[in-house]
Design an enzyme around this catalytic site. Sequence first.
Site, mmCIF file in Angstrom:
data_model
loop_
_atom_site.group_PDB
_atom_site.id
_atom_site.type_symbol
_atom_site.label_atom_id
_atom_site.label_comp_id
_atom_site.label_asym_id
_atom_site.label_seq_id
_atom_site.Cartn_x
_atom_site.Cartn_y
_atom_site.Cartn_z
ATOM 1 N N GLY A 167 0.789 -1.413 0.020
ATOM 2 C CA GLY A 167 -0.038 0.019 0.017
ATOM 3 C C GLY A 167 0.883 1.381 -0.007
ATOM 4 N N ASP A 168 2.253 1.183 0.217
ATOM 5 C CA ASP A 168 2.765 2.507 0.086
ATOM 6 C C ASP A 168 4.383 2.202 -0.124
ATOM 7 O OD1 ASP A 168 3.474 5.077 0.563
ATOM 8 O OD2 ASP A 168 3.927 4.917 2.764
ATOM 9 N N ILE A 169 4.343 1.404 -1.440
ATOM 10 C CA ILE A 169 5.731 1.098 -1.838
ATOM 11 C C ILE A 169 6.505 2.491 -2.549
ATOM 12 C CG2 ILE A 169 6.882 -0.210 -3.571
ATOM 13 C CD1 ILE A 169 6.463 -1.888 -1.373
ATOM 14 N N ASN A 173 10.746 2.976 1.430
ATOM 15 C CA ASN A 173 10.134 1.768 2.298
ATOM 16 C C ASN A 173 10.546 0.575 1.763
ATOM 17 O OD1 ASN A 173 8.721 3.373 4.012
ATOM 18 N ND2 ASN A 173 6.515 3.238 3.073
#
Length: 272
Positions: A167-169, A173
């Site tokens: 969801g937040d690549i 991260n």
Amino acid sequence: MSGEPPSSIAHWAALWRLTPDGVPIRTRSGRLLPVRTGDGELAMLKVAAEPEEQAGAALMAWWDGQGAARVLEQEGNAILLERATGSGSLAEMARDGEDDEATRMLCRAVAALHVPRGAPPAGLVPLDRWFASLFPAAERHGGLLARCAAAARKLLDEPQDVVALHGDIHHGNVLDFGARGWLAIDPKGLIGERGFDYANLFCNPDHETALAPGRMRRRVEIVSEATGMEPRRLLSWILAWSALSAVWMVEDGEAPELDLAIAEFTAAELDA
């Protein structure tokens, strides 16, 4: 047991017998502290400030160190992770002429997270809920946002290859864990089509790098080749995500220039 409140770093450090090993870090999503465990292992303690981070912690535990940092402890709103000790940075690679390789590393990390491994944990947020802010904003403003919202609605109504999603690549991260390779941290804990997890990397690591001449087209080529995704579907996910990100930026009082520029470029590519 610590007398500190359960929401504090000190509480969990005392409970898990951790020794501080660095400066505390405060982010929008929580508080972090580099620590050493009782066995001397380097670790990172994180206490989440938002409910989505707790879903992300459950997902990290489910991944069990495959494609993501290993979870050493997890309880409530706290998680203890192995610490990245490698010197590499995907953001610096992207800025220093190695964007192709950085993009491939991100694709490998995402693919490792998407490997089938049984039923995912409960509580993952479906993508249609994640995109909820986009549709009323598109109705108010029309234009490019309406185009993006239409693309998002089609993707959400006809999902392919549904998996648990990070969801937040982005370049910050997926970290260098030395011999363990490049591994993901800080998931949001979503569920939906796998293509979504590749869209955010196109908006990163910064405006200049993401929008360098030829960069977007080259990244689309690399991601499509690495994932087997049809380029137009990938472009549709980029279009949908960049608009959602722009809406969130405005809601937070920040300037959405990069996200809107990515959306404009992607719309033009789809029209070509």
